[in-house]
Structures are given as structure tokens and as C-alpha cells.
Scaffold this active site. Structure first.
Site, PDB file in Angstrom:
ATOM      1  N   SER A  60      39.123  11.974 -16.466  1.00  0.00           N
ATOM      2  CA  SER A  60      38.291  11.089 -17.282  1.00  0.00           C
ATOM      3  C   SER A  60      37.471  11.830 -18.340  1.00  0.00           C
ATOM      4  O   SER A  60      36.260  11.653 -18.443  1.00  0.00           O
ATOM      5  CB  SER A  60      37.361  10.254 -16.387  1.00  0.00           C
ATOM      6  N   LEU A  79      19.223  27.643  -9.347  1.00  0.00           N
ATOM      7  CA  LEU A  79      20.339  26.708  -9.549  1.00  0.00           C
ATOM      8  C   LEU A  79      20.261  26.213 -10.981  1.00  0.00           C
ATOM      9  O   LEU A  79      19.174  25.858 -11.451  1.00  0.00           O
ATOM     10  CB  LEU A  79      20.216  25.508  -8.591  1.00  0.00           C
ATOM     11  N   GLU A 102      32.612   7.255 -23.036  1.00  0.00           N
ATOM     12  CA  GLU A 102      33.271   5.950 -22.851  1.00  0.00           C
ATOM     13  C   GLU A 102      32.341   4.954 -22.130  1.00  0.00           C
ATOM     14  O   GLU A 102      32.500   3.740 -22.256  1.00  0.00           O
ATOM     15  CB  GLU A 102      34.562   6.110 -22.027  1.00  0.00           C
ATOM     16  N   ARG A 159      41.585  11.312 -11.468  1.00  0.00           N
ATOM     17  CA  ARG A 159      41.662  11.538 -12.915  1.00  0.00           C
ATOM     18  C   ARG A 159      40.532  12.474 -13.313  1.00  0.00           C
ATOM     19  O   ARG A 159      39.530  12.566 -12.614  1.00  0.00           O
ATOM     20  CB  ARG A 159      41.377  10.240 -13.692  1.00  0.00           C
ATOM     21  N   HIS A 185      23.967   2.279  -8.575  1.00  0.00           N
ATOM     22  CA  HIS A 185      23.557   3.460  -9.339  1.00  0.00           C
ATOM     23  C   HIS A 185      22.239   4.028  -8.777  1.00  0.00           C
ATOM     24  O   HIS A 185      22.046   5.230  -8.702  1.00  0.00           O
ATOM     25  CB  HIS A 185      23.382   3.108 -10.818  1.00  0.00           C
ATOM     26  N   ASP A 188      31.642   8.935  -8.959  1.00  0.00           N
ATOM     27  CA  ASP A 188      32.287   7.635  -9.108  1.00  0.00           C
ATOM     28  C   ASP A 188      32.124   6.800  -7.836  1.00  0.00           C
ATOM     29  O   ASP A 188      32.100   7.348  -6.732  1.00  0.00           O
ATOM     30  CB  ASP A 188      33.778   7.858  -9.399  1.00  0.00           C
ATOM     31  N   GLY A 189      32.036   5.495  -8.026  1.00  0.00           N
ATOM     32  CA  GLY A 189      32.059   4.584  -6.881  1.00  0.00           C
ATOM     33  C   GLY A 189      30.760   3.839  -6.628  1.00  0.00           C
ATOM     34  O   GLY A 189      30.654   3.090  -5.657  1.00  0.00           O
ATOM     35  N   ASN A 190      29.784   4.021  -7.526  1.00  0.00           N
ATOM     36  CA  ASN A 190      28.502   3.322  -7.342  1.00  0.00           C
ATOM     37  C   ASN A 190      28.690   1.810  -7.370  1.00  0.00           C
ATOM     38  O   ASN A 190      28.095   1.070  -6.570  1.00  0.00           O
ATOM     39  CB  ASN A 190      27.507   3.700  -8.442  1.00  0.00           C
ATOM     40  N   TRP A 238      30.371   0.577  -4.229  1.00  0.00           N
ATOM     41  CA  TRP A 238      29.432   0.673  -3.101  1.00  0.00           C
ATOM     42  C   TRP A 238      28.537  -0.570  -3.083  1.00  0.00           C
ATOM     43  O   TRP A 238      28.308  -1.172  -2.033  1.00  0.00           O
ATOM     44  CB  TRP A 238      28.589   1.943  -3.243  1.00  0.00           C
TER      45      TRP A 238
HETATM   46  C1  FPP Z   1      30.304   5.817 -11.826  1.00  0.00           C
HETATM   47  O1  FPP Z   1      30.368   4.759 -10.889  1.00  0.00           O
HETATM   48  C2  FPP Z   1      28.907   6.212 -12.019  1.00  0.00           C
HETATM   49  C3  FPP Z   1      28.260   6.186 -13.216  1.00  0.00           C
HETATM   50  C4  FPP Z   1      28.895   5.742 -14.469  1.00  0.00           C
HETATM   51  C5  FPP Z   1      26.838   6.576 -13.326  1.00  0.00           C
HETATM   52  C6  FPP Z   1      26.378   7.739 -12.509  1.00  0.00           C
HETATM   53  C7  FPP Z   1      24.909   7.838 -12.630  1.00  0.00           C
HETATM   54  C8  FPP Z   1      24.028   8.042 -11.628  1.00  0.00           C
HETATM   55  C9  FPP Z   1      24.414   8.319 -10.251  1.00  0.00           C
HETATM   56  C10 FPP Z   1      22.555   7.953 -11.894  1.00  0.00           C
HETATM   57  C11 FPP Z   1      21.940   8.828 -12.890  1.00  0.00           C
HETATM   58  C12 FPP Z   1      22.241  10.278 -12.791  1.00  0.00           C
HETATM   59  C13 FPP Z   1      21.335  11.286 -12.632  1.00  0.00           C
HETATM   60  C14 FPP Z   1      21.769  12.697 -12.868  1.00  0.00           C
HETATM   61  C15 FPP Z   1      19.946  11.049 -12.237  1.00  0.00           C
HETATM   62  P1  FPP Z   1      31.015   3.380 -11.361  1.00  0.00           P
HETATM   63  O2  FPP Z   1      29.948   2.520 -11.902  1.00  0.00           O
HETATM   64  O3  FPP Z   1      32.152   3.637 -12.282  1.00  0.00           O
HETATM   65  O4  FPP Z   1      31.525   2.824  -9.985  1.00  0.00           O
HETATM   66  P2  FPP Z   1      32.817   1.922  -9.742  1.00  0.00           P
HETATM   67  O5  FPP Z   1      33.990   2.718 -10.218  1.00  0.00           O
HETATM   68  O6  FPP Z   1      32.804   1.727  -8.252  1.00  0.00           O
HETATM   69  O7  FPP Z   1      32.617   0.654 -10.492  1.00  0.00           O
END
Ligand code: FPP
Length: 224
Positions: A178, A113, A49, A176, A19, A2-4, A7
Site C-alpha cells: 500500500s 528509540l 490515499e 500488500r 482508530h 490496518d484493521g481499526n 475492529w
Molecule cells: C487503518 O485501518 C488505519 C488507519 C488508516 C489509521 C491509523 C491511525 C491510528 C491508529 C491513530 C493515529 C496514529 C498515531 C501515530 C497516534 P482501517 O481504517 O483501514 O481499517 P479497516 O481496513 O478495518 O477498515
């Protein structure tokens, strides 16, 4: 993971770039696992979701998965990584399903792994499917309702054959589950870190494992 989004926002960048940076963190964490003694790593990449997000963000995430599998598969295979994907495949684009099938088939013999990618995954959906399968088996007379036990439910989950997680890490300060492994995480140790996923790497993983090492796991029993 979480947090992309946050960021990216903190840098004035579009969410998809967050992402994309998140995929770099995935690479680093996957590489670090065998060195840290981890045999199973599950990444919650996309939840049931998450389909509610704007179409452009969903297609951006699917693009990243395509790129990740295409570009990393050979190296994962050579490094002894077995890839497994859990989730509702019926909602995924056909070419992603084909890539996932290929990744699982080509890495089937690996065991250094096991990398489990939770993709279009929701724990409640998984439990509903397991309940339906058992109810159907009971209707067919193959099992009696009183025979249903924890083991039978586990064998009908998407994670059948995969050990329950010892440690569950959620990044970005949210506390959470989730809809993640609600059954399997019954006795998991939970570690919540404020670090945003794109900033999570080997050092942060090692710190979470050190925190896990300081916990006392009792599985409902007393420490005595
Ligand atoms: C949640 O951050 C992140 C996601 C919903 C996507 C995660 C996916 C990746 C990192 C890329 C693909 C994965 C692989 C295995 C190659 P958010 O968007 O909810 O962040 P926010 O809460 O800060 O808005």
C-alpha cells in the site's frame, strides 16, 4: 496499522472508535520497542490515499493525532524517544504541522528509540519528489545524470539518515505494501498477521520479531 475499522464494525461501533483503540495499541507498541531492542519504529498512520476517506473520518484521525502528540510528547521526550514525521506536510492542517515541528524539535537530542510517524505519506510521491530534485540539480549543472546512484536517491528520500526497515509488519490479514517505503523495503522481511491493529500489542510484536529471527536474510546472495 490496518484493521481499526473492522475492529469497530465487529463490535457495532463507529470506525473512529476503532482508530481511538488503535492509539492505545500505538502507546503499548512504542513502550515495548526499547525492551525488545528496537531502535527505529515507523508507524504508517495516514497515507496520501487516505485523504480520499470521508471528511468526518479524516478529521477524526487528525483529532487523534493532535491528542496523541499533545498528551504524549512530554513522556516521549522523557523516555528518550526521538519523534520524526515523514509525509507531505503541505496537505496537513497548519496546527498539526506546528505540533509536528514542536515534537521533532523537542525530541531532537533523543536516541533510545526513533519513532517515525508516516503521515500523509506515499512512497510514490516521495520517489517523484526525489527524481525531480535530482533532475533540477542536473539541469543546474550541479550533478551529471551518470552520477546518480542508489545512495544519491536515498539521500533525497524523506527517510534520509534513517536505516531501511529490517522488518515490515502489516496487521489485519491484508498482504500488500500500500505505497509504503517501496524503495526502502527492497530487502525487508515481511510479516503479515491476521490480528487487527487495535489488538496488536507487546506480545504480537515479540512474536513478529521471533518470526523475523527465523528468517534467513540473503540480500540476493546465496546462503552458502
Ligand atoms: C487503518 O485501518 C488505519 C488507519 C488508516 C489509521 C491509523 C491511525 C491510528 C491508529 C491513530 C493515529 C496514529 C498515531 C501515530 C497516534 P482501517 O481504517 O483501514 O481499517 P479497516 O481496513 O478495518 O477498515
Amino acid at each position: 496499522m490496518d484493521g481499526n475499522g473492522r475492529w469497530a464494525k465487529a463490535r457495532g461501533l463507529p470506525r473512529n472508535l476503532g482508530h481511538r483503540k488503535g492509539v492505545d495499541a500505538v502507546r503499548e507498541v512504542v513502550k515495548a520497542c526499547p525492551d525488545l531492542g528496537i531502535e527505529y519504529l515507523t508507524l504508517y498512520a495516514f497515507s496520501t490515499e487516505n485523504w480520499k476517506r470521508p471528511a468526518s473520518e479524516v478529521s477524526g484521525l487528525m483529532d487523534l493525532l493532535r491528542i496523541f502528540i499533545r498528551s504524549e510528547l512530554e513522556q516521549l521526550r522523557r523516555n528518550g524517544v526521538r519523534v520524526r514525521v515523514i509525509g507531505n506536510r503541505s496537505r496537513l492542517p497548519a496546527d498539526i504541522v506546528a505540533l509536528v515541528d514542536e515534537a521533532e524539535a523537542k525530541t531532537l537530542g533523543n536516541s533510545r528509540l526513533t519513532l517515525i510517524i508516516a503521515l500523509s505519506y506515499g512512497s510514490q510521491d516521495e520517489l517523484v519528489t526525489a527524481a525531480r530534485r535530482l533532475a533540477e540539480a542536473a539541469l543546474r549543472g550541479e550533478i551529471k545524470p551518470e552520477q546518480i546512484d542508489a545512495g544519491m536517491i536515498e539521500r533525497n528520500l524523506l527517510t534520509a539518515g534513517i536505516p531501511d526497515p529490517d522488518l515490515l509488519i502489516r496487521t489485519s490479514g491484508e498482504q500488500r505494501l500500500s505505497n509504503f517505503m517501496l524503495w526502502q523495503a527492497a530487502y525487508s522481511e515481511l510479516v503479515f498477521t491476521d490480528t487487527l491493529w487495535p489488538d496488536f500489542g507487546r506480545a504480537e510484536l515479540a512474536e513478529a520479531i521471533a518470526e523475523y529471527g527465523r528468517r534467513e536474510r540473503r540480500y540476493g546472495a546465496s546462503s552458502a
